[in-house]
Enzyme design. Sequence first.
Site, PDB file in Angstrom:
ATOM      1  N   ASP A   1       9.391   2.855  -1.435  1.00 22.01           N
ATOM      2  CA  ASP A   1       8.438   3.534  -0.553  1.00 22.01           C
ATOM      3  C   ASP A   1       8.841   3.191   0.891  1.00 22.01           C
ATOM      4  O   ASP A   1       8.473   2.133   1.406  1.00 22.01           O
ATOM      5  CB  ASP A   1       7.012   3.085  -0.857  1.00 22.01           C
TER       6      ASP A   1
ATOM      7  N   TYR B   1       0.868  -1.186   0.000  1.00 19.70           N
ATOM      8  CA  TYR B   1       0.000   0.000   0.000  1.00 19.70           C
ATOM      9  C   TYR B   1       0.895   1.224   0.000  1.00 19.70           C
ATOM     10  O   TYR B   1       1.876   1.280   0.768  1.00 19.70           O
ATOM     11  CB  TYR B   1      -0.889  -0.014   1.251  1.00 19.70           C
TER      12      TYR B   1
ATOM     13  N   LYS C   1       5.771   9.388   8.189  1.00 22.06           N
ATOM     14  CA  LYS C   1       5.703   8.828   9.550  1.00 22.06           C
ATOM     15  C   LYS C   1       6.807   9.362  10.472  1.00 22.06           C
ATOM     16  O   LYS C   1       6.713  10.472  10.971  1.00 22.06           O
ATOM     17  CB  LYS C   1       5.679   7.300   9.464  1.00 22.06           C
TER      18      LYS C   1
HETATM   19  P1  KE4 Z   1      -0.407   8.391   4.506  1.00 27.17           P
HETATM   20  O1  KE4 Z   1      -0.997   9.083   3.295  1.00 27.17           O
HETATM   21  O2  KE4 Z   1      -1.416   7.568   5.269  1.00 27.17           O
HETATM   22  O3  KE4 Z   1       0.376   9.360   5.399  1.00 27.17           O
HETATM   23  O4  KE4 Z   1       0.704   7.374   3.984  1.00 27.17           O
HETATM   24  C1  KE4 Z   1       0.355   6.408   3.028  1.00 27.17           C
HETATM   25  C2  KE4 Z   1       1.373   5.273   3.076  1.00 27.17           C
HETATM   26  C3  KE4 Z   1       2.330   5.196   2.075  1.00 27.17           C
HETATM   27  N1  KE4 Z   1       3.272   4.207   2.075  1.00 27.17           N
HETATM   28  C4  KE4 Z   1       3.299   3.285   3.082  1.00 27.17           C
HETATM   29  C5  KE4 Z   1       4.348   2.221   3.047  1.00 27.17           C
HETATM   30  C6  KE4 Z   1       2.349   3.333   4.129  1.00 27.17           C
HETATM   31  O5  KE4 Z   1       2.398   2.405   5.118  1.00 27.17           O
HETATM   32  C7  KE4 Z   1       1.364   4.338   4.131  1.00 27.17           C
HETATM   33  C8  KE4 Z   1       0.287   4.434   5.199  1.00 27.17           C
HETATM   34  N2  KE4 Z   1       0.292   3.397   6.168  1.00 27.17           N
HETATM   35  C9  KE4 Z   1      -0.975   3.095   6.819  1.00 27.17           C
HETATM   36  C10 KE4 Z   1      -0.731   1.946   7.790  1.00 27.17           C
HETATM   37  N3  KE4 Z   1      -0.651   0.724   7.113  1.00 27.17           N
HETATM   38  C11 KE4 Z   1      -1.585   4.292   7.473  1.00 27.17           C
HETATM   39  C12 KE4 Z   1      -2.690   3.964   8.452  1.00 27.17           C
HETATM   40  C13 KE4 Z   1      -4.023   4.420   7.938  1.00 27.17           C
HETATM   41  O6  KE4 Z   1      -4.280   4.289   6.731  1.00 27.17           O
HETATM   42  O7  KE4 Z   1      -4.808   4.911   8.790  1.00 27.17           O
END
Ligand code: KE4
Length: 436
Positions: free
Chosen positions: A245, A150, A273
């Site tokens: 990523d 993701y 993060k």
């Molecule tokens: P955000 O747009 O949520 O800040 O980041 C997206 C993203 C991009 N790449 C990786 C590897 C990620 O893990 C994420 C977001 N991670 C999720 C947890 N698996 C965020 C939690 C959520 O969606 O509430």
Amino acid sequence: MQPTATRKLDRSRQLQQRAEKLFPGGVNSPVRAFRAVGGDPPFIVKGRGSRMWDADGNEYIDYVGSWGPLILGHAAPEVVEAIERANRDGASFGASTPRESDLAEAVLEAFPAMEKLRFVSSGTEATMSAIRLARAVTGRKYIIKFEGCYHGHTDALLVKAGSGVATFGIPGSAGVPEEFVQFTLALPYNNIDRVNDAFKRLKGEIACVIVEPVVGNMGCVPPAPQFLDGLRYLTSREDALLIFDEVMTGFRVAFGGAQELYGTRPDLTTLGKIIGGGLPVGAYGGPAEFMDQVAPLGPMYQAGTLSGNPLAMAAGLATLRHLRDNRELYGRLDRAAATLVDMVADAAHQAGVAVTANRVGSMFTWFFTGDPVTDWDSAAKSDTALFGKFHRAMLEEGIWLPPSQFEAAFLSAAHSMDDISQTVVAAQKAFAAIKL
Ligand code: KE4
């Protein structure tokens, strides 16, 4: 920690009813609704160190850490102080500030594959921008991602894997027209032959491969030996860009992320993060020859109102400086996480529950399956209903795990060996309970 009893959640339930009138599902991000595990999601009102407290006063040992950012734990003193100090001078200016350069220098010091970067406000923005840049640099349309990875919710990446030979993305969400994913290929993770086949079939048409170098988003799945080097070889051979990523793995699995840990150098890196220390920050970066294609210098447009905002820069900088000055932290986190993960897996085996534990440093997942988990197909064989029962039983014992089998859990610098001991005891009770 309260003894085992049905935890009072009256106040959280009231708050959930109020929230459901305001937000879809009562949440501002779907996974928080606990639909994958069942039960009522407690509303959190405070975090400190390894602990969180909900609106009914229940205490939890937290292994989500805001989905990865809080490697120092909740309300780390130096982060709190940095945000408060920055805020006294104003929260945002929409103008360049020295702090952006301070944080950028701290990031580039840890990621030598990047010469320049651009801050954004989320991981989604970071990966969306990196893909746009790869297409701008190569003049090509197709992108390769992997099933179970993701990268945020940008349209082009919300795809389900095509069946068999097709592999072309099919929309993975309502509202995504098939035209928006026609150039996205979703391939099996850890299968380098399928990547090679795609490059042969679409010779000269693939702009980039984007990959979680250690997957967190199907649960924790490490790269197979030579997989990352294989991606590096194929993208170099085909003049495509390799995007790591590292939104989750950056400063998590090593100070320099997965590219330090495995020694494979991507063309572009995305981060998020931890670099925000709990505030909204994302970033994408790479060699100047690529980054100078980005506006206002180059023809690729990308912008953001709060990109590089002073408070997030301050929080990120305090976090990264702590990590930079305490590198032994990574060894300690690795050993502590190994103890936790192995002892909980042992508790499962003692109880006759089939569990496969995957871990890289301080990110990990207990998959409820007896077979190895190396890609989405094997992860998807997990017993998600049993994981849900385990999750609820652990919550009863005051242990906060990610509310989905397909998410990674995280240990922080604030977790003590006592926290780990309590967690193992709780797991022994939970495994006994779910076997009934
Ligand atoms: P955000 O747009 O949520 O800040 O980041 C997206 C993203 C991009 N790449 C990786 C590897 C990620 O893990 C994420 C977001 N991670 C999720 C947890 N698996 C965020 C939690 C959520 O969606 O509430």
